[in-house]
Design a protein around this motif. Structure first.
Motif, PDB file in Angstrom:
ATOM      1  N   PHE A  31       0.860  -1.177   0.000  1.00 12.77           N
ATOM      2  CA  PHE A  31       0.000   0.000   0.000  1.00 12.77           C
ATOM      3  C   PHE A  31       0.894   1.223   0.000  1.00 12.77           C
ATOM      4  N   ILE A  32       0.680   2.117  -0.948  1.00  9.83           N
ATOM      5  CA  ILE A  32       1.443   3.360  -1.013  1.00  9.83           C
ATOM      6  C   ILE A  32       0.488   4.510  -0.730  1.00  9.83           C
ATOM      7  N   PHE A  33       0.843   5.324   0.242  1.00 11.16           N
ATOM      8  CA  PHE A  33       0.087   6.524   0.574  1.00 11.16           C
ATOM      9  C   PHE A  33       1.031   7.696   0.420  1.00 11.16           C
ATOM     10  N   GLY A  34       0.472   8.861   0.162  1.00  7.42           N
ATOM     11  CA  GLY A  34       1.368   9.993   0.116  1.00  7.42           C
ATOM     12  C   GLY A  34       0.720  11.291  -0.255  1.00  7.42           C
ATOM     13  N   ASP A  35       1.506  12.310  -0.048  1.00  3.82           N
ATOM     14  CA  ASP A  35       1.192  13.658  -0.490  1.00  3.82           C
ATOM     15  C   ASP A  35       2.159  13.916  -1.631  1.00  3.82           C
ATOM     16  N   PHE A  36       1.690  13.674  -2.863  1.00  4.75           N
ATOM     17  CA  PHE A  36       2.555  13.644  -4.034  1.00  4.75           C
ATOM     18  C   PHE A  36       2.669  14.981  -4.742  1.00  4.75           C
ATOM     19  N   ASN A  37       1.681  15.851  -4.596  1.00  6.62           N
ATOM     20  CA  ASN A  37       1.670  17.156  -5.255  1.00  6.62           C
ATOM     21  C   ASN A  37       1.903  17.046  -6.756  1.00  6.62           C
ATOM     22  N   LEU A  38       1.117  16.191  -7.399  1.00  6.68           N
ATOM     23  CA  LEU A  38       1.162  16.021  -8.854  1.00  6.68           C
ATOM     24  C   LEU A  38      -0.162  16.480  -9.465  1.00  6.68           C
ATOM     25  N   HIS A  39      -0.070  16.998 -10.680  1.00  5.79           N
ATOM     26  CA  HIS A  39      -1.255  17.417 -11.427  1.00  5.79           C
ATOM     27  C   HIS A  39      -1.141  16.834 -12.830  1.00  5.79           C
ATOM     28  N   HIS A  40      -2.285  16.358 -13.360  1.00  3.64           N
ATOM     29  CA  HIS A  40      -2.255  15.739 -14.689  1.00  3.64           C
ATOM     30  C   HIS A  40      -3.682  15.709 -15.255  1.00  3.64           C
ATOM     31  N   PRO A  41      -3.833  15.844 -16.573  1.00  2.00           N
ATOM     32  CA  PRO A  41      -5.175  15.752 -17.180  1.00  2.00           C
ATOM     33  C   PRO A  41      -5.883  14.423 -16.915  1.00  2.00           C
ATOM     34  N   LEU A  42      -5.126  13.351 -16.675  1.00  2.42           N
ATOM     35  CA  LEU A  42      -5.727  12.049 -16.394  1.00  2.42           C
ATOM     36  C   LEU A  42      -6.680  12.102 -15.206  1.00  2.42           C
ATOM     37  N   TRP A  43      -6.405  12.947 -14.230  1.00  2.00           N
ATOM     38  CA  TRP A  43      -7.304  13.081 -13.090  1.00  2.00           C
ATOM     39  C   TRP A  43      -7.957  14.459 -13.058  1.00  2.00           C
TER      40      TRP A  43
END
Length: 177
Positions: free
Chosen positions: A126-138
């Motif tokens: 299980f991977i949890f995190g605060d990744f601070n990523l942005h992408h059109p996929l989401w």
């Protein structure tokens, strides 16, 4: 098995919250930005804590709390990079093992430094995190600098995004065998 993930932005003044739901009812705690130092004492009657802290600057810090009836050991830790903190704990019950990974990337998550580690795991993870990523996929109109590498890795890995958020700030991934 239940998890609570929280970017607590300092846990020192919020410890009373840990005795209330959802914290009091969750098996596993995965916290980012604890702001704890190495000599800060944190304990709970029902949890074993694994932590990182930043000695080179204020802020940051990761915590994984597991039930006291389980055992665990740190299998990977990275805390010296100001742009990436990682804590991975292998958790053992009577006849089963799994890995819980906590990641904090304040300026966007670069998957490349840990691809080899993630791809080498042989337990449910299980991977949890605060990744601070942005992408059109989401659903974002733009993408951040590391998001394309992350999407490529995710699409070619054995991990599944369990709850795709409107933007990839916090997330949970699972890898099963």
């Amino acid at each position: 098995m239940s998890f609570v993930q929280w970017n607590c932005r300092s846990i020192k003044n919020k410890q009373i919250w840990l005795h209330q739901p959802p914290f009091s009812t969750s098996s596993f705690w995965i916290f980012q930005e604890t702001f704890l130092k190495a000599d800060d004492n944190l304990s709970h009657p029902n949890k074993i804590f694994f932590r990182t802290h930043r000695s080179n600057r204020l802020g940051g810090g990761l915590l994984i709390g597991i039930p006291k009836n389980l055992s665990g050991r740190v299998v990977y830790s990275k805390e010296d990079d100001p742009n990436l903190e990682i804590l991975a704990v292998e958790v053992h019950s009577k006849n089963q093992s799994s890995t819980v990974i906590n990641i904090y990337a304040p300026h966007g998550f670069n998957i490349n430094p840990i691809k080899t580690f993630l791809n080498s795991l042989h337990t449910p993870t299980f991977i949890f995190g605060d990744f601070n990523l942005h992408h059109p996929l989401w659903g974002r109109n733009s993408q951040s600098s590391f998001s394309e590498d992350f999407v490529d890795w995710l699409n070619n890995s054995n991990f599944t995004l369990l709850k795709p958020p409107p933007q990839l700030i916090s997330l949970m991934l699972v890898h099963t065998l």
